[in-house]
Design an enzyme around this catalytic site. Structure first.
Site, mmCIF file in Angstrom:
data_model
loop_
_atom_site.group_PDB
_atom_site.id
_atom_site.type_symbol
_atom_site.label_atom_id
_atom_site.label_comp_id
_atom_site.label_asym_id
_atom_site.label_seq_id
_atom_site.Cartn_x
_atom_site.Cartn_y
_atom_site.Cartn_z
ATOM 1 N N PRO A 283 0.824 -1.208 0.000
ATOM 2 C CA PRO A 283 0.000 0.000 0.000
ATOM 3 C C PRO A 283 0.859 1.260 0.000
ATOM 4 O O PRO A 283 1.892 1.318 0.663
ATOM 5 C CB PRO A 283 -0.789 -0.110 1.311
ATOM 6 N N ARG B 124 -0.672 4.889 -1.519
ATOM 7 C CA ARG B 124 -1.643 5.978 -1.434
ATOM 8 C C ARG B 124 -2.513 5.872 -0.172
ATOM 9 O O ARG B 124 -2.783 6.876 0.479
ATOM 10 C CB ARG B 124 -2.554 5.936 -2.672
ATOM 11 N N CYS C 297 4.363 28.498 -16.523
ATOM 12 C CA CYS C 297 3.950 28.905 -17.855
ATOM 13 C C CYS C 297 3.384 27.726 -18.646
ATOM 14 O O CYS C 297 4.002 27.240 -19.608
ATOM 15 C CB CYS C 297 5.147 29.514 -18.584
ATOM 16 N N GLU C 298 2.251 27.229 -18.206
ATOM 17 C CA GLU C 298 1.545 26.130 -18.872
ATOM 18 C C GLU C 298 0.063 26.306 -18.562
ATOM 19 O O GLU C 298 -0.291 26.563 -17.402
ATOM 20 C CB GLU C 298 1.942 24.759 -18.264
HETATM 21 C C1 LIG Z 1 2.896 2.220 -7.192
HETATM 22 C C2 LIG Z 1 2.896 0.816 -6.759
HETATM 23 C C3 LIG Z 1 2.260 0.452 -5.570
HETATM 24 C C4 LIG Z 1 1.481 1.413 -4.716
HETATM 25 O O1 LIG Z 1 0.226 1.686 -5.256
HETATM 26 P P1 LIG Z 1 -0.845 2.520 -4.396
HETATM 27 O O2 LIG Z 1 -2.001 2.614 -5.316
HETATM 28 O O3 LIG Z 1 -0.247 3.839 -4.097
HETATM 29 O O4 LIG Z 1 -1.150 1.736 -3.184
HETATM 30 C C5 LIG Z 1 2.370 -0.871 -5.181
HETATM 31 N N1 LIG Z 1 3.053 -1.777 -5.915
HETATM 32 C C6 LIG Z 1 3.660 -1.449 -7.078
HETATM 33 C C7 LIG Z 1 4.406 -2.486 -7.815
HETATM 34 C C8 LIG Z 1 3.595 -0.153 -7.538
HETATM 35 O O5 LIG Z 1 4.188 0.166 -8.680
#
Ligand SMILES: *Cc1c(COP(=O)(O)O)cnc(C)c1O
Length: 414
Positions: free
Chosen positions: A276, A278, A343-344
């Site tokens: 995890p 996010r 500047c976008e």
């Molecule tokens: C980015 C990533 C995650 C994390 O994903 P979330 O949606 O932020 O939980 C987990 N495993 C891999 C392989 C990733 O590339």
């Protein structure tokens, strides 16, 4: 976000006034709540307590060493996707046997660094990658533990830029050919130890069913491998747990997720790994910014802030919604495009957003900015990166200094 609240008309992060943080440290400013990080981590962990498990924080979401350390103290390992992230994880003193390494383009140097660091395993995304790992492990007279990242062809019902488990995505190896591949590895690659199966189908997933479909497919694969004498020790279901960005949208039901995963794994000898990112960091961080000007045209009002797309690229990259709160209350409402100085035309945080009336000098809190916020920030337009602050109860700690103009040119050779 549970630890950011109004008290007597003032916004607080834990026990600290957000306005005070803006004044003490300046803006743009990233602020994280330690309590929120720990609570989010433990919400996942507590819902899986029936299982043998390892939660590897996906450090690309929020990479500050101090944040990694907080999660390490809760028992987390790390999910890494580069040599730089391995360096960070080791700097945070994460045990190498709790580090898993994914990514489609691991270089020979990165593989060697990871093998020498004795990480738990590589989550492998192609046949040439596995061949290279086998070769380098041989050269170093060691064996490399691997899982194959399976692409289960499951639709995660999320934004197209963050879906990763469909056939047309670059990630993983098609589940249809993986069983044969494992057999081949077992037969031919002496320096590889088959250890696990991995899958990560995307990010910001708020439904249980895509995870369930992927898990069922992976468990079928594991059973098929078992029949051929290949025993799998770990099942890695990746990350992807979705959070609440909009006030009226729901995050993933973590209890139901835990129940679904627990019921399917309870009677198996597999160790569960999750990655995890996010879910832990997203609602643990906010981006604070100051309105420089309010500019009115014949068709729009623009609130121009001192933060920009280089600080938080999610709105323009993923069409992502971030809730925005002015720190000063006003009964009058107005519609604004909230934009930065870059500047976008893509430099915006919100379009046609109704907010309490704001003026030059007012502060805004951009919520849910803890994941893929600072870690995706850049120096575009030669803008020094923001400072990062950690709030712990009534204390605030500077965990990354604001960059200076000297920092901008430091690596350049004249
Ligand atoms: C980015 C990533 C995650 C994390 O994903 P979330 O949606 O932020 O939980 C987990 N495993 C891999 C392989 C990733 O590339």
């Amino acid at each position: 976000m549970e630890n950011i609240n109004f008290k007597q008309n003032k916004l607080f992060i834990e026990k600290i006034s957000v306005e005070k943080l803006c004044k003490d440290y300046g803006t743009p400013l990233y602020v994280y709540s330690k309590k929120n990080l720990i609570e989010a981590f433990n919400r996942i962990n507590d819902n899986l307590k029936k299982l043998d498990r390892l939660l590897c924080f996906s450090i690309k979401t929020c990479s500050n060493i101090n944040i990694i350390k907080i999660l390490k103290e809760q028992g987390a390992g790390c999910d890494i996707v580069s040599g730089g992230e391995l360096y960070r994880a080791l700097k945070a003193k994460v045990a190498p046997e709790k580090i898993v390494y994914a990514g489609v383009g691991k270089t020979a140097e990165e593989i060697e660094y990871a093998l020498k660091s004795k990480i738990l395993m590589f989550n492998c995304e192609s046949i040439p990658e596995i061949e290279l790992i086998n070769k380098i492990a041989g050269k170093l007279k060691t064996t490399a533990r691997i899982a194959i990242r399976v692409n289960p062809d499951v639709d995660a019902h999320t934004h197209s830029k963050i879906t990763t488990g469909k056939k047309e995505n670059k990630f993983g190896i098609s589940i249809d050919i993986v069983a044969d591949l494992y057999k081949n590895i077992k037969k031919k690659m002496k320096n590889i130890e088959i250890y696990g199966v991995h899958c990560h189908i995307g990010s910001q997933i708020t439904e249980i069913s895509p995870f369930e479909k992927a898990l069922d497919k992976v468990l079928n694969l594991i059973d098929e491998l078992e029949k051929c004498g290949i025993s799998i020790k770990t099942l890695n279901l990746g990350g992807g747990l979705g959070i609440q960005y909009m006030p009226d949208k729901k995050p993933i039901d973590i209890k139901k997720y835990g129940q679904m995963v627990s019921s399917k794994l309870q009677n198996r000898k597999l160790k569960l790994i999750l990655e995890p990112g996010r879910y832990i960091a997203g609602n643990s961080g906010v981006l604070l910014t100051k309105v420089i000007y309010v500019k009115e045209t014949t068709v729009k009002k623009f609130a121009i802030t001192d933060a920009a797309m280089n600080d938080l690229i999610r709105p323009t990259l993923y069409e992502a919604y971030h809730h925005i709160i002015p720190l000063k209350k006003s009964n009058k409402k107005e519609k604004y495009d909230i934009v930065g100085p870059v500047c976008e035309s893509g430099d915006y945080f919100a379009k046609d957003r109704e907010l309490p009336k704001v003026q030059s000098g007012d502060y805004l809190a951009i919520l849910s900015a803890g994941a893929y916020g600072f870690s995706m920030s850049s120096n575009y337009n030669s803008r020094p990166r923001a400072a990062e602050i950690l709030v712990d109860g009534n204390k605030s700690i500077l965990i990354r200094k604001r960059e200076t103009y000297q920092d901008l040119v430091k690596p350049e050779q004249i």
